[in-house]
Design a protein around this motif. Structure first.
Motif, mmCIF file in Angstrom:
data_model
loop_
_atom_site.group_PDB
_atom_site.id
_atom_site.type_symbol
_atom_site.label_atom_id
_atom_site.label_comp_id
_atom_site.label_asym_id
_atom_site.label_seq_id
_atom_site.Cartn_x
_atom_site.Cartn_y
_atom_site.Cartn_z
ATOM 1 N N ASP A 84 -8.504 1.532 12.359
ATOM 2 C CA ASP A 84 -8.799 0.971 11.037
ATOM 3 C C ASP A 84 -9.376 -0.431 11.263
ATOM 4 O O ASP A 84 -9.150 -1.044 12.297
ATOM 5 N N PHE A 85 -10.162 -0.921 10.276
ATOM 6 C CA PHE A 85 -10.715 -2.276 10.468
ATOM 7 C C PHE A 85 -9.926 -3.356 9.735
ATOM 8 O O PHE A 85 -10.304 -4.525 9.775
ATOM 9 N N GLY A 127 -10.881 -1.113 14.632
ATOM 10 C CA GLY A 127 -12.272 -0.726 14.852
ATOM 11 C C GLY A 127 -12.935 -0.284 13.569
ATOM 12 O O GLY A 127 -12.271 0.082 12.597
ATOM 13 N N ASP A 128 -14.253 -0.352 13.576
ATOM 14 C CA ASP A 128 -15.069 0.008 12.411
ATOM 15 C C ASP A 128 -15.422 1.496 12.496
ATOM 16 O O ASP A 128 -15.937 1.957 13.531
ATOM 17 N N ALA A 129 -15.183 2.215 11.406
ATOM 18 C CA ALA A 129 -15.470 3.655 11.382
ATOM 19 C C ALA A 129 -16.962 3.938 11.576
ATOM 20 O O ALA A 129 -17.339 5.059 11.913
ATOM 21 N N ALA A 149 -8.436 10.383 6.171
ATOM 22 C CA ALA A 149 -7.784 10.637 4.884
ATOM 23 C C ALA A 149 -8.067 9.478 3.941
ATOM 24 O O ALA A 149 -7.735 8.322 4.251
ATOM 25 N N PHE A 150 -8.699 9.766 2.841
ATOM 26 C CA PHE A 150 -9.011 8.764 1.816
ATOM 27 C C PHE A 150 -9.786 7.585 2.408
ATOM 28 O O PHE A 150 -9.624 6.443 1.984
ATOM 29 N N ARG A 207 -0.876 15.402 3.206
ATOM 30 C CA ARG A 207 -0.942 15.100 4.641
ATOM 31 C C ARG A 207 -0.285 16.217 5.445
ATOM 32 O O ARG A 207 -0.761 16.593 6.512
ATOM 33 N N CYS A 247 -9.863 5.383 9.797
ATOM 34 C CA CYS A 247 -9.415 4.732 8.544
ATOM 35 C C CYS A 247 -7.936 5.017 8.333
ATOM 36 O O CYS A 247 -7.511 5.437 7.254
ATOM 37 N N TYR A 251 0.816 -1.219 0.000
ATOM 38 C CA TYR A 251 0.000 0.000 0.000
ATOM 39 C C TYR A 251 0.855 1.279 0.000
ATOM 40 O O TYR A 251 0.648 2.172 -0.822
HETATM 41 C C1 LIG Z 1 -7.392 4.349 1.008
HETATM 42 S S1 LIG Z 1 -6.995 3.739 2.599
HETATM 43 C C2 LIG Z 1 -6.474 5.222 3.438
HETATM 44 C C3 LIG Z 1 -5.481 4.928 4.517
HETATM 45 C C4 LIG Z 1 -4.821 6.149 5.155
HETATM 46 N N1 LIG Z 1 -5.774 7.003 5.808
HETATM 47 C C5 LIG Z 1 -4.000 6.957 4.165
HETATM 48 O O1 LIG Z 1 -4.165 8.169 4.121
HETATM 49 O O2 LIG Z 1 -3.191 6.369 3.455
HETATM 50 C C6 LIG Z 1 -8.590 3.454 3.281
HETATM 51 C C7 LIG Z 1 -8.528 2.756 4.628
HETATM 52 O O3 LIG Z 1 -9.845 2.776 5.170
HETATM 53 C C8 LIG Z 1 -10.046 1.571 5.868
HETATM 54 N N2 LIG Z 1 -11.500 1.394 6.023
HETATM 55 C C9 LIG Z 1 -12.439 1.342 5.055
HETATM 56 N N3 LIG Z 1 -13.660 1.190 5.592
HETATM 57 C C10 LIG Z 1 -13.479 1.174 6.943
HETATM 58 C C11 LIG Z 1 -14.356 1.048 8.036
HETATM 59 N N4 LIG Z 1 -15.677 0.904 7.885
HETATM 60 N N5 LIG Z 1 -13.834 1.078 9.274
HETATM 61 C C12 LIG Z 1 -12.491 1.212 9.479
HETATM 62 N N6 LIG Z 1 -11.602 1.306 8.484
HETATM 63 C C13 LIG Z 1 -12.097 1.301 7.221
HETATM 64 C C14 LIG Z 1 -9.359 0.527 5.007
HETATM 65 O O4 LIG Z 1 -9.062 -0.644 5.727
HETATM 66 C C15 LIG Z 1 -8.110 1.279 4.554
HETATM 67 O O5 LIG Z 1 -7.034 1.051 5.434
#
Ligand SMILES: C[S@@+](CC[C@H](N)C(=O)[O-])C[C@H]1O[C@@H](n2cnc3c(N)ncnc32)[C@H](O)[C@@H]1O
Length: 238
Positions: free
Chosen positions: A84-85, A109-111, A127-128, A40, A62, A24
């Motif tokens: 993050d989940f 954890g779940d957002a 972020a994203f 960032r 996330c 990633y």
């Molecule tokens: C595109 S990545 C962004 C990661 C980081 N914030 C960055 O800026 O690089 C999206 C992240 O959101 C997490 N994610 C997506 N849905 C989620 C949820 N419902 N709860 C927690 N994490 C979640 C994914 O596991 C992933 O790590």
């Protein structure tokens, strides 16, 4: 304990991110030509007043491999928590946090059902991440619920450049080139096709302002970054 998202689509999203977790960071920096670091940094800069307070707590939702949480940590006297989940994303995040930052904690954890108390945080960032939530309004509500009154939210997300030619070129890159490179390096081309599709479907900056206002955020405003490739929205829990 592993988080169990309620929606089957959220399970698929988690599996997709877990598959690409090992590559990633490399792909993020390569495909964005490192511009993501600048985005960032801008986010961190705008939160400087809260980060300077040693008693403050900041939640990065996330957080993925914790690039933003760590960038916040580097500038902060405040305590930062990334959530993050995806377990594999957090494995990488933990490795990086151990090397660099003592004031950054991580949680699974779940957002959409964050494992923290209401009004616990002075600032919340994402972020994203918002683009990936199966229910964005519920996600915004959770961000709002986590904040203390007058706490700040920062939402960093891809957007669409306003200038037509740039928008077209960027669209071609995102649709055709990025999935090929992303697929070849991560072994998961669908994840990078999904990126294109979700960016297309994401609300415009002005629509996101309205969504944030209806969630209850005040003083909502945004700035576009790198010609509109990304947008950073800010608001306050009234
Ligand atoms: C595109 S990545 C962004 C990661 C980081 N914030 C960055 O800026 O690089 C999206 C992240 O959101 C997490 N994610 C997506 N849905 C989620 C949820 N419902 N709860 C927690 N994490 C979640 C994914 O596991 C992933 O790590």
């Amino acid at each position: 304990m592993q988080v169990k998202p309620q929606e089957p689509k959220a399970v698929q999203i988690r599996e997709m991110f877990s598959r690409i977790a090992p590559r990633y960071d490399l792909l993020n920096h390569l495909l964005s030509l490192n511009i993501d670091r600048h985005w960032r940094r801008v986010t961190v800069g705008l939160l400087a007043p809260v980060l300077a307070r040693p008693e403050a707590k900041v939640l990065d939702v996330c957080c993925g491999t914790a690039d933003l949480a760590l960038a916040l940590g580097r500038r902060a006297r405040a305590r930062i928590i990334g959530v993050d989940f995806s377990h594999p994303m957090l494995v990488t995040a933990r490795r990086k946090a151990e090397r660099h930052e003592r004031n950054v904690g991580l949680a699974e954890g779940d957002a959409l059902r964050l494992p923290f108390s209401e009004s616990e945080f002075d600032a919340v960032t994402i972020a994203f991440g918002l683009r990936n939530l199966v229910d964005r309004e519920a996600g915004l509500n959770e961000l709002h619920r986590m904040l203390k009154p007058r706490g700040s939210v920062a939402i960093l997300e891809f957007s669409q450049p306003a200038f037509p030619l740039f928008r077209q070129l960027f669209g071609l890159y995102f649709q055709f080139i990025l999935p090929r490179i992303g697929g070849a390096i991560s072994g998961s081309r669908p994840a990078y096709e999904y990126l294109h599709d979700t960016v297309q479907a994401f609300p415009s900056p002005a629509s996101l302002v309205r969504m944030m206002q209806s969630t209850g955020f005040s003083e909502v405003h945004y700035r576009t970054l790198s010609g509109g490739i990304a947008a950073l929205h800010l608001g306050i829990r009234a």
